[in-house]
Motif scaffolding. Structure first.
Motif, PDB file in Angstrom:
ATOM      1  N   LEU A 169      26.280  13.409 -13.034  1.00  0.00           N
ATOM      2  CA  LEU A 169      25.609  13.504 -14.261  1.00  0.00           C
ATOM      3  C   LEU A 169      24.707  12.167 -14.556  1.00  0.00           C
ATOM      4  O   LEU A 169      23.594  12.414 -14.993  1.00  0.00           O
ATOM      5  N   VAL A 170      25.279  11.186 -14.224  1.00  0.00           N
ATOM      6  CA  VAL A 170      24.235   9.763 -14.243  1.00  0.00           C
ATOM      7  C   VAL A 170      23.282  10.051 -13.307  1.00  0.00           C
ATOM      8  O   VAL A 170      22.100   9.650 -13.625  1.00  0.00           O
ATOM      9  N   ALA A 171      23.331  10.335 -11.861  1.00  0.00           N
ATOM     10  CA  ALA A 171      22.189  10.189 -11.012  1.00  0.00           C
ATOM     11  C   ALA A 171      21.061  11.405 -11.331  1.00  0.00           C
ATOM     12  O   ALA A 171      20.005  11.084 -10.943  1.00  0.00           O
ATOM     13  N   THR A 172      21.547  12.538 -11.915  1.00  0.00           N
ATOM     14  CA  THR A 172      20.442  13.585 -12.264  1.00  0.00           C
ATOM     15  C   THR A 172      20.132  13.297 -13.696  1.00  0.00           C
ATOM     16  O   THR A 172      19.386  14.192 -14.229  1.00  0.00           O
ATOM     17  N   PHE A 173      20.377  12.350 -14.510  1.00  0.00           N
ATOM     18  CA  PHE A 173      20.076  11.937 -15.854  1.00  0.00           C
ATOM     19  C   PHE A 173      20.574  13.400 -16.624  1.00  0.00           C
ATOM     20  O   PHE A 173      19.718  13.980 -17.312  1.00  0.00           O
ATOM     21  N   PHE A 174      21.727  13.654 -16.488  1.00  0.00           N
ATOM     22  CA  PHE A 174      22.432  14.830 -17.295  1.00  0.00           C
ATOM     23  C   PHE A 174      21.917  16.063 -16.884  1.00  0.00           C
ATOM     24  O   PHE A 174      21.623  16.909 -17.564  1.00  0.00           O
ATOM     25  N   GLY A 175      21.546  16.214 -15.581  1.00  0.00           N
ATOM     26  CA  GLY A 175      20.793  17.485 -15.087  1.00  0.00           C
ATOM     27  C   GLY A 175      19.464  17.529 -14.960  1.00  0.00           C
ATOM     28  O   GLY A 175      18.881  18.545 -14.463  1.00  0.00           O
ATOM     29  N   VAL A 176      18.553  16.672 -15.664  1.00  0.00           N
ATOM     30  CA  VAL A 176      17.216  16.848 -15.525  1.00  0.00           C
ATOM     31  C   VAL A 176      16.592  16.678 -14.328  1.00  0.00           C
ATOM     32  O   VAL A 176      15.596  17.595 -13.937  1.00  0.00           O
ATOM     33  N   GLY A 177      17.276  16.130 -13.512  1.00  0.00           N
ATOM     34  CA  GLY A 177      16.836  15.692 -11.896  1.00  0.00           C
ATOM     35  C   GLY A 177      16.715  17.281 -11.266  1.00  0.00           C
ATOM     36  O   GLY A 177      16.263  17.529 -10.213  1.00  0.00           O
ATOM     37  N   ARG A 178      17.548  18.154 -11.667  1.00  0.00           N
ATOM     38  CA  ARG A 178      17.408  19.565 -11.327  1.00  0.00           C
ATOM     39  C   ARG A 178      16.031  20.331 -11.571  1.00  0.00           C
ATOM     40  O   ARG A 178      16.009  21.744 -10.957  1.00  0.00           O
ATOM     41  N   LEU A 179      15.350  20.231 -12.580  1.00  0.00           N
ATOM     42  CA  LEU A 179      14.205  20.720 -12.952  1.00  0.00           C
ATOM     43  C   LEU A 179      12.918  20.525 -12.009  1.00  0.00           C
ATOM     44  O   LEU A 179      12.982  19.499 -11.240  1.00  0.00           O
ATOM     45  N   LYS A 180      12.488  21.754 -11.756  1.00  0.00           N
ATOM     46  CA  LYS A 180      11.403  21.790 -10.602  1.00  0.00           C
ATOM     47  C   LYS A 180      10.125  22.107 -11.488  1.00  0.00           C
ATOM     48  O   LYS A 180      10.266  22.705 -12.515  1.00  0.00           O
ATOM     49  N   PRO A 181       8.795  22.006 -10.897  1.00  0.00           N
ATOM     50  CA  PRO A 181       8.532  20.938  -9.686  1.00  0.00           C
ATOM     51  C   PRO A 181       8.401  19.533 -10.139  1.00  0.00           C
ATOM     52  O   PRO A 181       8.707  19.560 -11.439  1.00  0.00           O
ATOM     53  N   GLY A 182       8.583  18.484  -9.339  1.00  0.00           N
ATOM     54  CA  GLY A 182       8.508  17.080  -9.477  1.00  0.00           C
ATOM     55  C   GLY A 182       9.737  16.621 -10.553  1.00  0.00           C
ATOM     56  O   GLY A 182       9.412  16.213 -11.711  1.00  0.00           O
ATOM     57  N   PRO A 183      11.026  16.604 -10.085  1.00  0.00           N
ATOM     58  CA  PRO A 183      11.943  15.998 -10.801  1.00  0.00           C
ATOM     59  C   PRO A 183      11.852  14.811 -11.256  1.00  0.00           C
ATOM     60  O   PRO A 183      12.215  14.363 -12.198  1.00  0.00           O
ATOM     61  N   GLY A 184      11.153  14.094 -10.207  1.00  0.00           N
ATOM     62  CA  GLY A 184      11.033  12.538 -10.954  1.00  0.00           C
ATOM     63  C   GLY A 184      10.143  12.525 -12.270  1.00  0.00           C
ATOM     64  O   GLY A 184      10.322  11.756 -12.953  1.00  0.00           O
ATOM     65  N   THR A 185       8.973  13.203 -12.039  1.00  0.00           N
ATOM     66  CA  THR A 185       8.424  13.406 -13.443  1.00  0.00           C
ATOM     67  C   THR A 185       9.039  13.667 -14.706  1.00  0.00           C
ATOM     68  O   THR A 185       8.973  13.457 -15.762  1.00  0.00           O
ATOM     69  N   TRP A 186       9.859  14.842 -14.153  1.00  0.00           N
ATOM     70  CA  TRP A 186      10.689  15.418 -15.500  1.00  0.00           C
ATOM     71  C   TRP A 186      11.885  14.268 -15.744  1.00  0.00           C
ATOM     72  O   TRP A 186      11.826  14.280 -17.033  1.00  0.00           O
ATOM     73  N   GLY A 187      12.091  13.436 -14.900  1.00  0.00           N
ATOM     74  CA  GLY A 187      13.158  12.456 -15.233  1.00  0.00           C
ATOM     75  C   GLY A 187      12.468  11.348 -16.126  1.00  0.00           C
ATOM     76  O   GLY A 187      13.086  10.788 -17.151  1.00  0.00           O
ATOM     77  N   SER A 188      11.280  11.140 -15.608  1.00  0.00           N
ATOM     78  CA  SER A 188      10.278   9.965 -16.598  1.00  0.00           C
ATOM     79  C   SER A 188      10.268  10.525 -17.931  1.00  0.00           C
ATOM     80  O   SER A 188      10.232   9.927 -18.790  1.00  0.00           O
ATOM     81  N   LEU A 189       9.635  11.850 -18.025  1.00  0.00           N
ATOM     82  CA  LEU A 189       9.563  12.478 -19.307  1.00  0.00           C
ATOM     83  C   LEU A 189      10.570  12.601 -20.045  1.00  0.00           C
ATOM     84  O   LEU A 189      10.585  12.213 -21.375  1.00  0.00           O
ATOM     85  N   ALA A 190      11.894  12.779 -19.640  1.00  0.00           N
ATOM     86  CA  ALA A 190      13.073  13.066 -20.592  1.00  0.00           C
ATOM     87  C   ALA A 190      13.294  11.736 -20.952  1.00  0.00           C
ATOM     88  O   ALA A 190      13.908  11.508 -21.990  1.00  0.00           O
ATOM     89  N   THR A 191      13.397  10.542 -20.006  1.00  0.00           N
ATOM     90  CA  THR A 191      13.703   9.202 -20.485  1.00  0.00           C
ATOM     91  C   THR A 191      12.555   8.893 -21.565  1.00  0.00           C
ATOM     92  O   THR A 191      13.156   8.136 -22.510  1.00  0.00           O
ATOM     93  N   MET A 192      11.581   9.211 -21.633  1.00  0.00           N
ATOM     94  CA  MET A 192      10.511   8.481 -22.485  1.00  0.00           C
ATOM     95  C   MET A 192      10.912   9.236 -23.743  1.00  0.00           C
ATOM     96  O   MET A 192      10.896   8.558 -24.898  1.00  0.00           O
ATOM     97  N   LEU A 193      11.041  10.573 -23.796  1.00  0.00           N
ATOM     98  CA  LEU A 193      11.404  11.203 -25.000  1.00  0.00           C
ATOM     99  C   LEU A 193      12.885  10.866 -25.787  1.00  0.00           C
ATOM    100  O   LEU A 193      12.875  10.627 -26.978  1.00  0.00           O
TER     101      LEU A 193
END
Length: 175
Positions: A25-49
């Motif tokens: 849960l922590v490593a994937t930021f509650f599953g956001v890291g499973r989003l495609k494409p570009g999980p890093g970009t999704w992780g940054s966006l979810a964090t910012m929001l």
């Protein structure tokens, strides 16, 4: 009559499931890291929001200390979580581990105004430094396990923070 066999998860997914739930849960930021494409970009966006939503409800005197605490938690919990998930998946730096983006994005946004302009600039700055990895960021990736996964993004976040503060100093976003 037997039921049809269940298709196995891809190997890295099945192995990452061997990590404890808290670490996944922590490593994937509650599953956001499973989003495609570009999980890093999704992780940054979810964090910012997420940060924009949290900060909106904080008294102004608590915004910066809360940002610092959340970034410290992302690093402090992120390193052992990323280590556990990387070991379980047998990947050096699994793309679905995005807690490092969470830490770096929060660092870039430290002290920035709570406006769409600064959030957009902070998002872009962090992603650019995370992708380009200016010296010595790339070297930090060589650190062992979760430390290498997280610390290079902390450094990219620090680059983003410095540039963001310079932009703010010169009034690029107005008043």
């Amino acid at each position: 009559m037997s039921s049809p066999p269940i298709a196995p998860l891809p190997t890295f997914e099945a192995k990452s499931a061997d990590a404890p739930l808290w670490a996944r849960l922590v490593a994937t930021f509650f599953g956001v890291g499973r989003l495609k494409p570009g999980p890093g970009t999704w992780g940054s966006l979810a964090t910012m929001l997420s940060w924009a939503l949290i900060a909106r409800f904080l008294p102004s005197t608590y915004v910066l200390p809360t940002n610092i605490i959340l970034a410290a938690l992302a690093v402090g919990l992120g390193i052992p979580a990323a280590t556990r998930v990387a070991r379980a998946s047998r990947l050096k730096d699994p793309q679905f581990v995005v807690i490092d983006e969470t830490a770096g994005q929060l660092i870039t946004l430290m002290g920035a105004p709570l406006s769409w302009k600064s959030f957009l600039a902070g998002f872009i700055l962090f992603r650019v430094f995370d992708i380009v990895k200016p010296p010595p960021v790339r070297r930090l990736e060589r650190m062992p396990e979760g430390t290498g996964i997280v610390v290079d993004d902390v450094a990219a976040g620090l680059y983003g923070l410095v540039v963001m503060q310079i932009l703010l100093h010169f009034g690029v976003f107005g008043h």
